[in-house]
Design a protein around this motif. Sequence first.
Motif, PDB file in Angstrom:
ATOM      1  N   ILE A 106      -2.819 -26.518  -9.330  1.00 21.94           N
ATOM      2  CA  ILE A 106      -1.735 -25.945  -9.402  1.00 21.94           C
ATOM      3  C   ILE A 106      -1.334 -26.196  -8.246  1.00 21.94           C
ATOM      4  CG2 ILE A 106      -1.089 -23.266  -9.381  1.00 21.94           C
ATOM      5  CD1 ILE A 106      -3.351 -23.062 -11.343  1.00 21.94           C
ATOM      6  N   GLN A 109       1.260 -28.724  -8.003  1.00 19.04           N
ATOM      7  CA  GLN A 109       2.223 -29.449  -9.658  1.00 19.04           C
ATOM      8  C   GLN A 109       4.090 -28.057  -8.466  1.00 19.04           C
ATOM      9  OE1 GLN A 109       1.729 -28.181 -13.463  1.00 19.04           O
ATOM     10  NE2 GLN A 109      -0.512 -28.736 -13.641  1.00 19.04           N
ATOM     11  N   ILE A 110       3.257 -27.357  -8.334  1.00 18.36           N
ATOM     12  CA  ILE A 110       4.066 -26.454  -7.797  1.00 18.36           C
ATOM     13  C   ILE A 110       4.774 -27.357  -6.656  1.00 18.36           C
ATOM     14  CG2 ILE A 110       4.930 -24.619  -6.202  1.00 18.36           C
ATOM     15  CD1 ILE A 110       2.043 -22.859  -7.898  1.00 18.36           C
ATOM     16  N   THR A 113       7.213 -30.248  -7.778  1.00 20.44           N
ATOM     17  CA  THR A 113       8.467 -29.140  -8.415  1.00 20.44           C
ATOM     18  C   THR A 113       9.266 -28.761  -7.607  1.00 20.44           C
ATOM     19  OG1 THR A 113       7.113 -28.173  -9.723  1.00 20.44           O
ATOM     20  CG2 THR A 113       6.957 -30.050 -10.772  1.00 20.44           C
ATOM     21  N   LEU A 116       7.851 -22.342 -10.115  1.00 16.41           N
ATOM     22  CA  LEU A 116       7.077 -21.942 -10.528  1.00 16.41           C
ATOM     23  C   LEU A 116       6.798 -21.519 -11.923  1.00 16.41           C
ATOM     24  CD1 LEU A 116       6.912 -18.872  -8.537  1.00 16.41           C
ATOM     25  CD2 LEU A 116       5.457 -20.406  -8.367  1.00 16.41           C
ATOM     26  N   ILE A 119       4.214 -24.666 -15.129  1.00 17.93           N
ATOM     27  CA  ILE A 119       3.249 -25.214 -15.090  1.00 17.93           C
ATOM     28  C   ILE A 119       2.012 -25.271 -15.918  1.00 17.93           C
ATOM     29  CG2 ILE A 119       1.610 -24.725 -13.452  1.00 17.93           C
ATOM     30  CD1 ILE A 119       3.540 -25.352 -12.092  1.00 17.93           C
ATOM     31  N   GLN A 120       1.648 -26.448 -15.805  1.00 13.51           N
ATOM     32  CA  GLN A 120       0.444 -26.359 -17.110  1.00 13.51           C
ATOM     33  C   GLN A 120      -0.665 -26.608 -16.782  1.00 13.51           C
ATOM     34  OE1 GLN A 120       0.828 -31.001 -18.364  1.00 13.51           O
ATOM     35  NE2 GLN A 120       2.833 -30.351 -18.897  1.00 13.51           N
ATOM     36  N   TYR A 129      -6.885 -20.966 -14.026  1.00 14.74           N
ATOM     37  CA  TYR A 129      -5.732 -21.379 -13.608  1.00 14.74           C
ATOM     38  C   TYR A 129      -5.015 -19.799 -13.699  1.00 14.74           C
ATOM     39  CZ  TYR A 129      -5.913 -26.459 -13.707  1.00 14.74           C
ATOM     40  OH  TYR A 129      -6.222 -27.924 -14.103  1.00 14.74           O
ATOM     41  N   TYR A 133      -3.170 -19.085  -9.821  1.00 18.84           N
ATOM     42  CA  TYR A 133      -1.088 -19.061 -10.759  1.00 18.84           C
ATOM     43  C   TYR A 133      -0.537 -17.822 -10.849  1.00 18.84           C
ATOM     44  CZ  TYR A 133       3.143 -19.764 -12.537  1.00 18.84           C
ATOM     45  OH  TYR A 133       4.786 -19.956 -13.290  1.00 18.84           O
ATOM     46  N   CYS A 137       1.597 -16.848  -7.230  1.00 21.76           N
ATOM     47  CA  CYS A 137       4.150 -16.730  -7.646  1.00 21.76           C
ATOM     48  C   CYS A 137       4.210 -15.182  -7.087  1.00 21.76           C
ATOM     49  CB  CYS A 137       3.974 -16.035  -8.893  1.00 21.76           C
ATOM     50  SG  CYS A 137       3.484 -17.513 -10.682  1.00 21.76           S
TER      51      CYS A 137
END
Length: 148
Positions: A106, A109-110, A113, A116, A119-120, A129, A133, A137
């Motif tokens: 996580i 990815q954050i 990119t 938020l 996100i996969q 997750y 996550y 957030c």
Amino acid sequence: MSGNPKFMVIHFKELLYTIVFIILGILFLVSLILMFHQNSGNKKEEQSTDATYQAGVYTSSITLNGNPMDITVTLDSDHINSIKMENVSDAIATMYPLVQPSFEDIANQIVTTQSLDNIQFSEDYQYTYTLLYDEICNLINSAKPENS
């Protein structure tokens, strides 16, 4: 005319000390004026810029089965610099082996990119997750300025 002239004796050291203190006082006043004048100018610039985040380090704690761990998000005004998991006890690592790899996925990815969104998650570890996550957030959203 009377024969009592009055003389005033000024020692050179006293005169020198007085001049030095007057100069230091003037420099102190000028520095105060410049310091406060610059701060008022910086406030105007900060208000006029559209910052995405309030820069800083934001920390939150999650408790898993009585064992706390900390999530730390480091932000500057426009970027998510890092997301780290700290103070992870051995009990968490043993009882929840998916926490560390899920968190790293996580966080990567954050940070990559800078968003938020999109996100996969792995379908097999959706609860882990989602828990991580949501906390990330919350931290990032708490760093957003109030006017946006």
